[in-house]
Design a protein around this motif. Sequence first.
Motif, PDB file in Angstrom:
ATOM      1  N   LYS A 100       0.843  -1.196   0.000  1.00 47.64           N
ATOM      2  CA  LYS A 100       0.000   0.000   0.000  1.00 47.64           C
ATOM      3  C   LYS A 100       0.875   1.242   0.000  1.00 47.64           C
ATOM      4  O   LYS A 100       1.875   1.305   0.693  1.00 47.64           O
ATOM      5  N   VAL A 101       0.463   2.202  -0.796  1.00 42.94           N
ATOM      6  CA  VAL A 101       1.209   3.447  -0.823  1.00 42.94           C
ATOM      7  C   VAL A 101       0.221   4.607  -0.738  1.00 42.94           C
ATOM      8  O   VAL A 101      -0.855   4.565  -1.330  1.00 42.94           O
ATOM      9  N   GLY A 102       0.566   5.602   0.078  1.00 44.05           N
ATOM     10  CA  GLY A 102      -0.329   6.739   0.294  1.00 44.05           C
ATOM     11  C   GLY A 102       0.149   7.970  -0.451  1.00 44.05           C
ATOM     12  O   GLY A 102       1.328   8.298  -0.430  1.00 44.05           O
ATOM     13  N   LEU A 103      -0.779   8.629  -1.126  1.00 47.29           N
ATOM     14  CA  LEU A 103      -0.435   9.852  -1.849  1.00 47.29           C
ATOM     15  C   LEU A 103      -0.924  11.057  -1.065  1.00 47.29           C
ATOM     16  O   LEU A 103      -2.084  11.117  -0.661  1.00 47.29           O
ATOM     17  N   VAL A 104      -0.027  12.012  -0.841  1.00 46.64           N
ATOM     18  CA  VAL A 104      -0.407  13.262  -0.190  1.00 46.64           C
ATOM     19  C   VAL A 104       0.114  14.403  -1.063  1.00 46.64           C
ATOM     20  O   VAL A 104       0.915  14.171  -1.958  1.00 46.64           O
ATOM     21  N   GLY A 105      -0.360  15.617  -0.785  1.00 46.20           N
ATOM     22  CA  GLY A 105       0.169  16.726  -1.554  1.00 46.20           C
ATOM     23  C   GLY A 105      -0.793  17.868  -1.705  1.00 46.20           C
ATOM     24  O   GLY A 105      -1.865  17.855  -1.107  1.00 46.20           O
ATOM     25  N   ASP A 106      -0.415  18.853  -2.500  1.00 47.57           N
ATOM     26  CA  ASP A 106      -1.251  20.055  -2.594  1.00 47.57           C
ATOM     27  C   ASP A 106      -2.542  19.761  -3.345  1.00 47.57           C
ATOM     28  O   ASP A 106      -2.644  18.830  -4.128  1.00 47.57           O
ATOM     29  N   TYR A 107      -3.509  20.606  -3.095  1.00 49.92           N
ATOM     30  CA  TYR A 107      -4.881  20.356  -3.510  1.00 49.92           C
ATOM     31  C   TYR A 107      -5.018  19.968  -4.972  1.00 49.92           C
ATOM     32  O   TYR A 107      -5.670  18.987  -5.313  1.00 49.92           O
ATOM     33  N   TYR A 108      -4.416  20.717  -5.836  1.00 48.56           N
ATOM     34  CA  TYR A 108      -4.614  20.465  -7.259  1.00 48.56           C
ATOM     35  C   TYR A 108      -3.703  19.350  -7.764  1.00 48.56           C
ATOM     36  O   TYR A 108      -4.152  18.405  -8.410  1.00 48.56           O
ATOM     37  N   THR A 109      -2.424  19.440  -7.443  1.00 46.50           N
ATOM     38  CA  THR A 109      -1.457  18.509  -8.017  1.00 46.50           C
ATOM     39  C   THR A 109      -1.777  17.059  -7.663  1.00 46.50           C
ATOM     40  O   THR A 109      -1.623  16.166  -8.491  1.00 46.50           O
ATOM     41  N   VAL A 110      -2.243  16.828  -6.447  1.00 48.43           N
ATOM     42  CA  VAL A 110      -2.496  15.446  -6.066  1.00 48.43           C
ATOM     43  C   VAL A 110      -3.811  14.939  -6.666  1.00 48.43           C
ATOM     44  O   VAL A 110      -4.005  13.749  -6.849  1.00 48.43           O
ATOM     45  N   GLN A 111      -4.701  15.870  -7.014  1.00 54.05           N
ATOM     46  CA  GLN A 111      -5.999  15.435  -7.518  1.00 54.05           C
ATOM     47  C   GLN A 111      -6.101  15.369  -9.032  1.00 54.05           C
ATOM     48  O   GLN A 111      -6.847  14.564  -9.571  1.00 54.05           O
ATOM     49  N   GLU A 112      -5.406  16.263  -9.721  1.00 58.70           N
ATOM     50  CA  GLU A 112      -5.529  16.287 -11.180  1.00 58.70           C
ATOM     51  C   GLU A 112      -4.437  15.397 -11.785  1.00 58.70           C
ATOM     52  O   GLU A 112      -3.258  15.724 -11.729  1.00 58.70           O
ATOM     53  N   PRO A 113      -4.836  14.280 -12.385  1.00 48.36           N
ATOM     54  CA  PRO A 113      -3.837  13.309 -12.839  1.00 48.36           C
ATOM     55  C   PRO A 113      -2.829  13.875 -13.839  1.00 48.36           C
ATOM     56  O   PRO A 113      -1.654  13.541 -13.779  1.00 48.36           O
ATOM     57  N   PHE A 114      -3.279  14.758 -14.721  1.00 46.47           N
ATOM     58  CA  PHE A 114      -2.320  15.267 -15.709  1.00 46.47           C
ATOM     59  C   PHE A 114      -1.174  15.992 -15.024  1.00 46.47           C
ATOM     60  O   PHE A 114      -0.026  15.911 -15.448  1.00 46.47           O
ATOM     61  N   SER A 115      -1.504  16.703 -13.931  1.00 45.20           N
ATOM     62  CA  SER A 115      -0.478  17.528 -13.293  1.00 45.20           C
ATOM     63  C   SER A 115       0.487  16.708 -12.447  1.00 45.20           C
ATOM     64  O   SER A 115       1.483  17.224 -11.973  1.00 45.20           O
ATOM     65  N   ASN A 116       0.201  15.418 -12.221  1.00 42.35           N
ATOM     66  CA  ASN A 116       1.177  14.595 -11.511  1.00 42.35           C
ATOM     67  C   ASN A 116       1.643  13.425 -12.365  1.00 42.35           C
ATOM     68  O   ASN A 116       2.022  12.373 -11.857  1.00 42.35           O
ATOM     69  N   TYR A 117       1.572  13.614 -13.669  1.00 39.21           N
ATOM     70  CA  TYR A 117       2.063  12.599 -14.621  1.00 39.21           C
ATOM     71  C   TYR A 117       1.315  11.288 -14.465  1.00 39.21           C
ATOM     72  O   TYR A 117       1.886  10.218 -14.620  1.00 39.21           O
ATOM     73  N   PHE A 118       0.040  11.355 -14.138  1.00 38.75           N
ATOM     74  CA  PHE A 118      -0.763  10.144 -13.986  1.00 38.75           C
ATOM     75  C   PHE A 118      -0.081   9.171 -13.034  1.00 38.75           C
ATOM     76  O   PHE A 118       0.048   7.989 -13.299  1.00 38.75           O
ATOM     77  N   MET A 119       0.368   9.719 -11.914  1.00 38.88           N
ATOM     78  CA  MET A 119       1.152   8.921 -10.987  1.00 38.88           C
ATOM     79  C   MET A 119       0.384   7.715 -10.454  1.00 38.88           C
ATOM     80  O   MET A 119       0.939   6.632 -10.297  1.00 38.88           O
ATOM     81  N   GLU A 120      -0.913   7.900 -10.202  1.00 42.31           N
ATOM     82  CA  GLU A 120      -1.681   6.777  -9.672  1.00 42.31           C
ATOM     83  C   GLU A 120      -1.659   5.608 -10.650  1.00 42.31           C
ATOM     84  O   GLU A 120      -1.555   4.455 -10.263  1.00 42.31           O
ATOM     85  N   LYS A 121      -1.748   5.945 -11.950  1.00 40.30           N
ATOM     86  CA  LYS A 121      -1.713   4.891 -12.964  1.00 40.30           C
ATOM     87  C   LYS A 121      -0.361   4.187 -12.968  1.00 40.30           C
ATOM     88  O   LYS A 121      -0.283   2.966 -13.068  1.00 40.30           O
ATOM     89  N   GLU A 122       0.695   4.994 -12.878  1.00 42.77           N
ATOM     90  CA  GLU A 122       2.040   4.421 -12.891  1.00 42.77           C
ATOM     91  C   GLU A 122       2.244   3.491 -11.696  1.00 42.77           C
ATOM     92  O   GLU A 122       2.819   2.414 -11.826  1.00 42.77           O
TER      93      GLU A 122
END
Lengths: 317, 354
Positions: free
Chosen positions: B212-234
């Motif tokens: 399990k891995v937890g994602l935290v971060g600023d409001y937009y970057t953690v929520q908008e996949p394009f702005s985090n390089y689709f990290m959840e998908k990766e």
Amino acid sequence: MKGYLGIDIGSISTKGVVIDKDNNILASEYLWTEGDPMGAVKKLLKVLEKQLDGKDIEIVAVGTTGSARKLIGVMTGAVTVKNEITAHAIGTTTLHPDVKTIFEIGGQDSKIIIIENGFVVDYAMNTLCAAGTGSFLSSQAHRLGVSVEQFGEIALTSKNPTNIAARCTVFAESDLVHKAQIGHKKEDIIAGLCKAVVTNYLNNIGKGKKISAPIVFQGGVSKNVGVKKAFEDAVGQEVIVDKNGHLMGAFGVAVLAKQSGKENKFSFDTAEINFKTTGFECPKCANHCEIICVFKGDKLIDSWGNKCDNGAVKIPK
Amino acid sequence: MESDVYACFPQWANYSCAFRFIFEKGFEVNYLTPPPITKRTLEIGSKISPDYVCAPFKYCMGCYIEALEAGANCLMQIFGACRLNYYGELAEQILRDMGYKFNFFNMANIDFKSPKSILENFKVINPNASLVKIGMALPVTIKIVKTLDKFEDFIRHNVGFEINDGEFDKVYKEFLEKLNKINNKKELKRLNKEYWKKLHQIPINKPDKTIKVGLVGDYYTVQEPFSNYFMEKELAKFGMEIYREMNLTNTIIHSKFKKSLKTGKKYAKHNLGATGNYTVAEAIKFAKAGASGIIQVKSFGCMPEIDTMPILQNVSKDYNIPVLHFSFDSQTSETGVKTRLEAFYDMIEARKHK
């Protein structure tokens, strides 16, 4: 005898190592990538082949790492394509099983790897900025009219290193010019630069990390004795530089290729085969993905770069 | 609909479905779903934004331009506890200087204690806006948001284990398309039920013990996949179970802010601003729940998130959990991101066998 080839294709330099089943280095080479990873690897292969001449070695597995690992992995039919952080950690822990901290400064990036009982437990890598990396040092060496190879030796002669801003490459550079113009001695400035690189490293990459001995320092910059000394002064510990420290990524990925248990016989004739890549922009949506196709002769063997299925290129089997 | 207003809120995760509902059913204006973010969006946004502003502003600017090009004539921005509060004003001025004509609904201008102020600002969107209609559409809008967040949580926990690649994506996309057409609570309820079931029917191969891995971060970057390089998908590609608390439900609808302050009390006594305290509390929560690693994604120069970095290092030490930090601006090379994620996965795998 079976041999395992590891290739580390970095932004600045390309490293190759051939090991036997007991991890002894049978051949190794370090040369400049010069923006042409495929060309550099071909050169590398020729040198390695020559070094192995007369020995009865058969390369049964190839591993690649470094920023061009994927491209060169396709070209060489690698069984292991691994990121450089893991490769470096494996390489170093193989040679120094008790290591606890790895400092690594390469051409474009720097990283710190924390090891406990032979396993990576924490790491960090520079993200947005190339301050304090090898390419910064070499451009400053050029500015001062000394070769980067002499840099460290000159730094050691300084008794009073000049203070140089370490926060940012641009600031460091203007600081350096200014200090030179008001009459600081060249060796003091050079020693100051080495110090700045170390301060920058420890403040950015090393921030909050548990740095404990034994410490191994590697990557191209580890060959710079000035930086090594600056590290020792800063952390108050001995810093080990392995004589093969610059090859550690290649060595590590060779070990990984060996451990994978997979074999895919490799011939040095690869250096003679014509590989080429073509890039094009996918026109199918506004993402304009840059798609790379790799050809072996005229045959398309791999492609990547597409964000969605629209841009997928069919590879003929 | 007779209205000639075309409202649009910048692209932000999948919440346009909810915005669409409140604007069409509550404000009784048309809603223009913003075009998906592409490299072009970011290029335009970067060009017309101040260089040192945080990346989410650049994304918003790119979205505004693309929305205007697509015919939007009423843009908007929310308020926030950081630079976000000035986003609206600055964005409006930049676009006006460029010569665009539009109405701008800036929520930072609203005094939420004064019904008069609320109504006045609502009239920017529609001069005949009816508070009754908006009041009626609001509960359904909230329910849409909660549904989105619930579904996406479920997907995050399971997508890494799907047997047929891309199946979750396909079902969810279908759901979003239908969600964007609903007219009332009843239809939402039916759709919710149907697709919740469909998501559960997707064959997965999930071991009892997962990474399990937890994602935290600023409001937009953690929520908008394009702005985090689709990290959840990766991350899912590595077969990991992903956790993320930051979403609309947990912040605006059922704010966990006070709880966050309490959870993170040992590490941060004060309000860090924006999402800072959430980030700290979420990291602690993930660590306690047995996550193998925490990843912080933030936009470059996001002060509240920068302040959390040394705190996260302390959490990392106390709970013996690795934390990886990512700063994003408008660079587009994925190699570096992938290298770090791959190494992160290798490290977590190795720690397991320690």
